[in-house]
Design a protein around this motif. Structure first.
Motif, PDB file in Angstrom:
ATOM      1  N   GLN A   1      68.587  44.670  44.849  1.00  0.00           N
ATOM      2  CA  GLN A   1      67.500  44.364  43.934  1.00  0.00           C
ATOM      3  C   GLN A   1      67.957  44.711  42.522  1.00  0.00           C
ATOM      4  O   GLN A   1      68.930  45.473  42.354  1.00  0.00           O
ATOM      5  CB  GLN A   1      66.219  45.125  44.294  1.00  0.00           C
ATOM      6  N   SER A   2      67.283  44.173  41.549  1.00  0.00           N
ATOM      7  CA  SER A   2      67.692  44.399  40.169  1.00  0.00           C
ATOM      8  C   SER A   2      67.631  45.880  39.813  1.00  0.00           C
ATOM      9  O   SER A   2      66.699  46.591  40.220  1.00  0.00           O
ATOM     10  CB  SER A   2      66.790  43.615  39.216  1.00  0.00           C
ATOM     11  N   VAL A   3      68.632  46.348  39.073  1.00  0.00           N
ATOM     12  CA  VAL A   3      68.639  47.722  38.562  1.00  0.00           C
ATOM     13  C   VAL A   3      68.462  47.720  37.045  1.00  0.00           C
ATOM     14  O   VAL A   3      68.838  48.673  36.364  1.00  0.00           O
ATOM     15  CB  VAL A   3      69.936  48.465  38.968  1.00  0.00           C
ATOM     16  N   PHE A   4      67.871  46.647  36.525  1.00  0.00           N
ATOM     17  CA  PHE A   4      67.615  46.501  35.099  1.00  0.00           C
ATOM     18  C   PHE A   4      66.182  46.886  34.786  1.00  0.00           C
ATOM     19  O   PHE A   4      65.241  46.395  35.412  1.00  0.00           O
ATOM     20  CB  PHE A   4      67.854  45.054  34.673  1.00  0.00           C
ATOM     21  N   TYR A   5      66.004  47.809  33.835  1.00  0.00           N
ATOM     22  CA  TYR A   5      64.684  48.198  33.362  1.00  0.00           C
ATOM     23  C   TYR A   5      64.409  47.461  32.053  1.00  0.00           C
ATOM     24  O   TYR A   5      65.071  47.723  31.052  1.00  0.00           O
ATOM     25  CB  TYR A   5      64.611  49.710  33.119  1.00  0.00           C
ATOM     26  N   SER A   6      63.450  46.582  32.064  1.00  0.00           N
ATOM     27  CA  SER A   6      63.159  45.811  30.865  1.00  0.00           C
ATOM     28  C   SER A   6      62.557  46.683  29.763  1.00  0.00           C
ATOM     29  O   SER A   6      62.669  46.363  28.581  1.00  0.00           O
ATOM     30  CB  SER A   6      62.207  44.655  31.184  1.00  0.00           C
ATOM     31  N   SER A   7      61.951  47.811  30.146  1.00  0.00           N
ATOM     32  CA  SER A   7      61.290  48.664  29.152  1.00  0.00           C
ATOM     33  C   SER A   7      62.290  49.271  28.171  1.00  0.00           C
ATOM     34  O   SER A   7      61.955  49.527  27.015  1.00  0.00           O
ATOM     35  CB  SER A   7      60.503  49.770  29.842  1.00  0.00           C
ATOM     36  N   ASN A   8      63.515  49.513  28.626  1.00  0.00           N
ATOM     37  CA  ASN A   8      64.541  50.044  27.722  1.00  0.00           C
ATOM     38  C   ASN A   8      65.787  49.163  27.667  1.00  0.00           C
ATOM     39  O   ASN A   8      66.780  49.527  27.037  1.00  0.00           O
ATOM     40  CB  ASN A   8      64.923  51.485  28.093  1.00  0.00           C
ATOM     41  N   ASN A   9      65.722  48.014  28.330  1.00  0.00           N
ATOM     42  CA  ASN A   9      66.816  47.038  28.279  1.00  0.00           C
ATOM     43  C   ASN A   9      68.129  47.628  28.793  1.00  0.00           C
ATOM     44  O   ASN A   9      69.205  47.367  28.230  1.00  0.00           O
ATOM     45  CB  ASN A   9      66.984  46.533  26.840  1.00  0.00           C
ATOM     46  N   LYS A  10      68.035  48.425  29.859  1.00  0.00           N
ATOM     47  CA  LYS A  10      69.244  49.065  30.378  1.00  0.00           C
ATOM     48  C   LYS A  10      69.421  48.784  31.863  1.00  0.00           C
ATOM     49  O   LYS A  10      68.445  48.719  32.628  1.00  0.00           O
ATOM     50  CB  LYS A  10      69.195  50.582  30.158  1.00  0.00           C
TER      51      LYS A  10
END
Lengths: 112, 120
Positions: A27-36
């Motif tokens: 699954q995605s390990v990208f956090y859109s809240s901090n773009n990391k």
């Protein structure tokens, strides 16, 4: 749990050539809240603990040679060694720190 | 300089118990989130447990294979992390590393590990 899958399991590259190791998360390990991207890479040599190479997928840890680079986003990541040196022989692991449990890929053995 | 020194590894019979220690120095242990990570002989890395700092709640988390059998604890006055391992199984045989995050959001500092062998 997030499953991390690396490819290939082992890799033989000539000295001075490029080595590429891939890592895919279930699954995605990208956090859109901090773009990391919550993805790290480690190098482990025989008889030694792992050594952190990259975090946030592409931020190089201090002291890591610039022939190493990390890239990718969301579920697909790559560790590249631009010109393989003898001292780069090791097992390489990716790891997600997006959530608990922290999970590692199965490792990629890099040989000359 | 950050130092993590594990100890306590030994040969233990299945069903037995053992306690590992990790002595920390060179950093503010009281503020660190501490982890145990293990590696079975010839195998990959497996995260085992985490203990957050007291200032961040002091809570613990465990990997499913060890939950209910292992207990992570810490003594901030002694700068020491522990792992109490009960009801040991053959598949718990591994080098156990303590690891923490000093400069990055993940495991940038590791000890040399201590070997636990579970065998009859």
């Amino acid at each position: 749990d997030i499953v991390m899958t690396q490819s290939p399991d082992s890799l033989a590259v000539s000295l001075g050539e490029r080595a590429t190791i891939n890592c895919r998360s279930s699954q995605s390990v990208f956090y859109s809240s901090n773009n990391k991207n919550y993805l790290a890479w480690y190098q482990q040599k025989p008889g030694q603990p792992p050594k952190l190479l990259f975090y946030w997928a592409s931020t190089r840890e201090s002291g890591v040679p610039d022939r190493f680079s990390g890239s990718g986003s969301a579920t697909d990541f790559t560790l590249t060694i631009s010109s393989l040196q003898a001292e780069d022989v090791a097992v390489y692991y990716c790891q997600q720190y997006y959530n608990i449990p922290r999970t590692f890929g199965q490792g990629t053995r890099l040989e000359i | 300089e950050v130092q993590l020194v594990e100890s306590g590894g030994d040969l233990v019979k299945p069903g037995g118990s053992i306690r590992l220690s990790c002595a920390a120095s060179g950093f503010a242990f009281v503020n660190a989130w501490m982890n145990w990570v293990r590696q079975a002989p010839g195998k990959g890395l497996e995260w085992v447990a985490r203990f957050k700092s007291e200032s961040d709640g002091g809570t613990t988390d465990y990997a499913a294979p060890v939950a209910g059998r292992f207990t992570i604890s810490r003594d901030d006055s002694q700068n020491t992390l522990y792992l109490q391992m009960n009801s040991l199984k053959i598949e718990d045989s591994a080098v156990y590393y303590c690891a923490t995050s000093m400069r990055s959001p993940t495991f940038d500092s590791w000890g040399q590990g201590t070997l636990v062998t579970v065998s009859s």
